[in-house]
Design an enzyme around this catalytic site. Structure first.
Site, PDB file in Angstrom:
ATOM      1  N   LYS A  91       3.301   6.361   4.185  1.00 41.27           N
ATOM      2  CA  LYS A  91       2.582   5.091   4.060  1.00 41.27           C
ATOM      3  C   LYS A  91       2.111   4.572   5.415  1.00 41.27           C
ATOM      4  CE  LYS A  91       5.627   3.809   0.205  1.00 41.27           C
ATOM      5  NZ  LYS A  91       6.606   2.809  -0.292  1.00 41.27           N
ATOM      6  N   ARG A 142       2.788  -9.847   8.269  1.00 42.15           N
ATOM      7  CA  ARG A 142       4.002 -10.649   8.433  1.00 42.15           C
ATOM      8  C   ARG A 142       5.228  -9.761   8.415  1.00 42.15           C
ATOM      9  NH1 ARG A 142       2.402 -15.046  10.915  1.00 42.15           N
ATOM     10  NH2 ARG A 142       0.615 -16.015   9.884  1.00 42.15           N
ATOM     11  N   ARG A 202      20.612  16.828  -7.548  1.00 43.45           N
ATOM     12  CA  ARG A 202      20.644  15.414  -7.154  1.00 43.45           C
ATOM     13  C   ARG A 202      20.963  14.529  -8.355  1.00 43.45           C
ATOM     14  NH1 ARG A 202      18.094  14.332  -2.052  1.00 43.45           N
ATOM     15  NH2 ARG A 202      17.139  16.221  -1.182  1.00 43.45           N
ATOM     16  N   PRO A 249       0.830  -1.206   0.000  1.00 41.48           N
ATOM     17  CA  PRO A 249       0.000   0.000   0.000  1.00 41.48           C
ATOM     18  C   PRO A 249       0.868   1.260   0.000  1.00 41.48           C
ATOM     19  CG  PRO A 249      -0.746  -1.563   1.651  1.00 41.48           C
ATOM     20  CD  PRO A 249       0.556  -2.077   1.145  1.00 41.48           C
ATOM     21  N   GLU A 250       0.466   2.228  -0.827  1.00 38.89           N
ATOM     22  CA  GLU A 250       1.196   3.483  -0.927  1.00 38.89           C
ATOM     23  C   GLU A 250       0.287   4.630  -0.487  1.00 38.89           C
ATOM     24  OE1 GLU A 250       3.255   3.759  -4.750  1.00 38.89           O
ATOM     25  OE2 GLU A 250       3.200   1.578  -4.930  1.00 38.89           O
ATOM     26  N   ARG A 282      13.689  -3.420  -8.114  1.00 40.76           N
ATOM     27  CA  ARG A 282      12.228  -3.339  -8.157  1.00 40.76           C
ATOM     28  C   ARG A 282      11.728  -3.619  -9.570  1.00 40.76           C
ATOM     29  NH1 ARG A 282       9.897  -0.288  -4.010  1.00 40.76           N
ATOM     30  NH2 ARG A 282      11.313  -0.149  -2.235  1.00 40.76           N
TER      31      ARG A 282
END
Length: 269
Positions: A58, A110, A150, A2-3, A259
């Site tokens: 989150k 978990r 950056r 979930p975001e 990812r």
């Protein structure tokens, strides 16, 4: 996982159902999901009114009348369900908070957790998080200043919770698609015009997902038709091999920063 849109959706639904309600019973089925001894957790939480549920990145923060806070992070696979004992999902429940004959079930914790803190300690826990992208003061100029000089890939930076809070794997891909930029493109290669478009895409992607209940497909209560509505509206995320809605090319999947990453090789440059 979930975001921001999923947790903001939960926040709104929880406030509708449990704000100003008293927790009448607490059940702990997995001690690793909490951070204190179960007896202490139950003594502190039971018979307390939930004043409000807030969100930071989150995380959800359940503010109790006694000044304590339950800090929730669902992590990978975690979700919640609110309802009666008769209609609860046939899944293992790690923690249950009861409000009379209605219960809030925490499922799949978990990796996730429901930790108990006082107000000072919970703020310390969250102190290294970056700005909230949907807050009014998160302006284009603030975003441009954050990017500054950056270095690194766009996706990697969007995932950095110290840079911007709340964006994860799904919405980093959706944002990059809407901006027409490859997730693996280096930040130093992005022009000021592209940076402006990227900022607008952050707003658009998150607002659209929030409007449609996020992408998680587990309903929050019996009859919930909002939660998970964005799942079928994803533009690239988890759509490997399908056609791009914009140009018709085939969506591909690659691994970036460990990812899974989805993008259109034709639309995104």
């Amino acid at each position: 996982m979930p975001e921001l849109p999923e947790m903001e959706n939960y926040r709104g639904l929880l406030n509708q159902r449990i704000a100003n309600q008293v927790i009448t019973d607490v059940e702990i089925n997995r001690e690793k999901s909490i951070n204190v001894h179960p007896d202490l957790f139950i003594r502190t939480v039971e018979n307390q009114k939930v004043v409000a549920v807030n969100r930071r990145a989150k995380h959800l923060l359940f503010h109790l009348q006694n000044g304590q806070v339950l800090l929730l992070h669902l992590m990978l696979g975690g979700w919640m369900y609110f309802g009666s004992e008769e209609d609860k999902p046939k899944r293992t429940i790690q923690v249950r908070l009861s409000f009379g004959d209605q219960h809030l079930y925490f499922i799949g914790l978990r990796l996730g957790y429901l930790h108990l803190y006082n107000e000072k300690d919970v703020q310390q826990e969250l102190s290294d998080l970056g700005p909230e992208p949907l807050e009014q003061d998160f302006t284009l100029q603030k975003f441009l200043d954050l990017l500054g000089n950056r270095r690194g890939r766009i996706k990697t930076k969007l995932l950095d919770q110290k840079f911007i809070a709340g964006i994860g794997n799904c919405y980093s891909d959706e944002i990059c698609f809407q901006a027409g930029l490859l997730p693996k493109k280096e930040i130093e290669e992005i022009s000021k015009t592209e940076r402006t478009i990227l900022y607008q895409s952050v707003q658009q992607a998150l607002q659209s997902a929030l409007k449609h209940g996020g992408y998680m497909d587990n309903p929050f209560y019996n009859g919930d038709t909002l939660t998970g509505g964005y799942n079928k509206l994803c533009l690239v995320y988890d759509r490997e091999g399908e056609n791009c809605h914009r140009c018709g090319a085939t969506i591909v999947k690659e691994t970036i920063s460990s990812r899974k990453t989805f993008f259109c090789p034709n639309c995104q440059k």
